[in-house]
Write a protein that holds these residues in place. Structure first.
Motif, PDB file in Angstrom:
ATOM      1  N   THR A  28      -6.054  -3.264   2.036  1.00 31.30           N
ATOM      2  CA  THR A  28      -6.922  -2.467   1.167  1.00 31.30           C
ATOM      3  C   THR A  28      -8.268  -2.264   1.838  1.00 31.30           C
ATOM      4  OG1 THR A  28      -5.839  -3.268  -0.842  1.00 31.30           O
ATOM      5  CG2 THR A  28      -8.058  -2.384  -1.098  1.00 31.30           C
ATOM      6  N   GLN A  29      -8.834  -3.355   2.387  1.00 37.10           N
ATOM      7  CA  GLN A  29     -10.123  -3.235   3.055  1.00 37.10           C
ATOM      8  C   GLN A  29      -9.996  -2.421   4.342  1.00 37.10           C
ATOM      9  OE1 GLN A  29     -11.950  -6.231   5.443  1.00 37.10           O
ATOM     10  NE2 GLN A  29     -13.856  -6.145   4.257  1.00 37.10           N
ATOM     11  N   HIS A  30      -9.015  -2.771   5.176  1.00 33.34           N
ATOM     12  CA  HIS A  30      -8.929  -2.140   6.495  1.00 33.34           C
ATOM     13  C   HIS A  30      -8.610  -0.645   6.400  1.00 33.34           C
ATOM     14  CE1 HIS A  30      -8.083  -6.310   8.504  1.00 33.34           C
ATOM     15  NE2 HIS A  30      -9.269  -6.230   7.925  1.00 33.34           N
ATOM     16  N   SER A  31      -7.726  -0.260   5.460  1.00 34.15           N
ATOM     17  CA  SER A  31      -7.373   1.157   5.387  1.00 34.15           C
ATOM     18  C   SER A  31      -8.556   1.985   4.903  1.00 34.15           C
ATOM     19  CB  SER A  31      -6.141   1.373   4.509  1.00 34.15           C
ATOM     20  OG  SER A  31      -6.397   0.980   3.186  1.00 34.15           O
ATOM     21  N   ALA A  32      -9.511   1.342   4.209  1.00 31.60           N
ATOM     22  CA  ALA A  32     -10.703   2.058   3.751  1.00 31.60           C
ATOM     23  C   ALA A  32     -11.819   2.075   4.792  1.00 31.60           C
ATOM     24  CB  ALA A  32     -11.224   1.427   2.459  1.00 31.60           C
ATOM     25  N   THR A  33     -11.841   1.114   5.706  1.00 35.31           N
ATOM     26  CA  THR A  33     -13.028   0.938   6.559  1.00 35.31           C
ATOM     27  C   THR A  33     -12.817   1.237   8.035  1.00 35.31           C
ATOM     28  OG1 THR A  33     -12.548  -1.428   6.815  1.00 35.31           O
ATOM     29  CG2 THR A  33     -14.043  -0.813   5.021  1.00 35.31           C
ATOM     30  N   ILE A  34     -11.564   1.227   8.517  1.00 33.41           N
ATOM     31  CA  ILE A  34     -11.351   1.481   9.953  1.00 33.41           C
ATOM     32  C   ILE A  34     -11.588   2.968  10.229  1.00 33.41           C
ATOM     33  CG2 ILE A  34      -9.687   1.480  11.858  1.00 33.41           C
ATOM     34  CD1 ILE A  34      -8.379  -0.977  10.579  1.00 33.41           C
ATOM     35  N   LYS A  35     -12.520   3.242  11.135  1.00 32.74           N
ATOM     36  CA  LYS A  35     -12.919   4.619  11.437  1.00 32.74           C
ATOM     37  C   LYS A  35     -12.516   4.989  12.862  1.00 32.74           C
ATOM     38  CE  LYS A  35     -15.729   5.134   7.718  1.00 32.74           C
ATOM     39  NZ  LYS A  35     -15.505   3.839   7.036  1.00 32.74           N
ATOM     40  N   ASP A  80     -13.417 -12.100   8.309  1.00 33.68           N
ATOM     41  CA  ASP A  80     -14.269 -10.959   8.654  1.00 33.68           C
ATOM     42  C   ASP A  80     -13.869 -10.444  10.025  1.00 33.68           C
ATOM     43  OD1 ASP A  80     -15.916 -10.895   6.413  1.00 33.68           O
ATOM     44  OD2 ASP A  80     -17.220 -12.479   7.217  1.00 33.68           O
ATOM     45  N   ASP A  83     -14.810  -4.984  14.078  1.00 35.30           N
ATOM     46  CA  ASP A  83     -14.511  -3.566  14.328  1.00 35.30           C
ATOM     47  C   ASP A  83     -13.031  -3.282  14.071  1.00 35.30           C
ATOM     48  OD1 ASP A  83     -13.093  -4.544  16.555  1.00 35.30           O
ATOM     49  OD2 ASP A  83     -14.822  -4.267  17.877  1.00 35.30           O
ATOM     50  N   GLY A  84     -12.661  -2.021  14.235  1.00 33.97           N
ATOM     51  CA  GLY A  84     -11.298  -1.598  13.937  1.00 33.97           C
ATOM     52  C   GLY A  84     -10.245  -2.332  14.755  1.00 33.97           C
ATOM     53  N   ALA A  87      -9.810  -5.764  13.473  1.00 36.79           N
ATOM     54  CA  ALA A  87      -9.126  -5.732  12.173  1.00 36.79           C
ATOM     55  C   ALA A  87      -7.617  -5.563  12.377  1.00 36.79           C
ATOM     56  CB  ALA A  87      -9.682  -4.592  11.320  1.00 36.79           C
TER      57      ALA A  87
END
Ligand SMILES: [Fe+2]
Ligand SMILES: [Fe+2]
Length: 141
Positions: A28-35, A80, A83-84, A87
């Motif tokens: 949930t976190q990674h799919s929203a935050t990895i750019k 934590d 970066d992508g 993650a």
């Protein structure tokens, strides 16, 4: 494998369930935050993983209840990541641990005379292998 009874097996299924909760929170976190353009397709893939992890959690909870246990509600801490790439590396390591766990669990269920439970766990085994493959491809492993 040495002596294992149903109660020990239920404990292991509950550890599997907690690990799936961790996947759900992590994805949930990674799919929203990895750019980044280079991660676009894997981020879409993480969204698909997320849906399957919820199914894995539901399957485990149902099997635990069927065997007379209580499905855990404890969610492990998610590390934590800076970066992508870190993650995705964390996601891969978790999936690899889960793949090993499900390989063991299917064998244990069979040895305990629970082929129905082994059968219920089989999709988790195959889909977890697919998740490992997706992440290895994305990381160039
Ligand atoms: Fe899973
Ligand atoms: Fe997975």
């Amino acid at each position: 494998m040495t002596t294992m009874d149903t109660s020990e097996f239920i404990d292991r299924l509950n550890e599997d369930l907690a690990s799936e909760y961790q996947s759900i929170v992590q994805y949930t976190q990674h799919s929203a935050t990895i750019k980044g353009a280079e991660y676009r397709s894997i981020v879409e893939e993480l969204g698909n993983h997320l849906g399957q992890e919820l199914e894995h959690a539901k399957t485990l909870a149902r099997q635990i209840d069927f065997l007379g246990g209580t499905p855990t509600v404890v969610v492990p801490a998610v590390p934590d990541t800076p970066d992508g790439a870190a993650a995705l590396r964390t996601d891969l390591e978790l999936e690899e641990r889960q793949l090993q766990r499900y390989r063991e669990r299917v064998g244990e269920a069979t040895e305990l005379g629970l082929p129905d439970v082994a059968e219920a766990l089989r999709p988790l085994l195959q889909q977890t292998q697919d998740h490992v493959s997706d992440l290895r491809d994305a990381l160039g492993d």
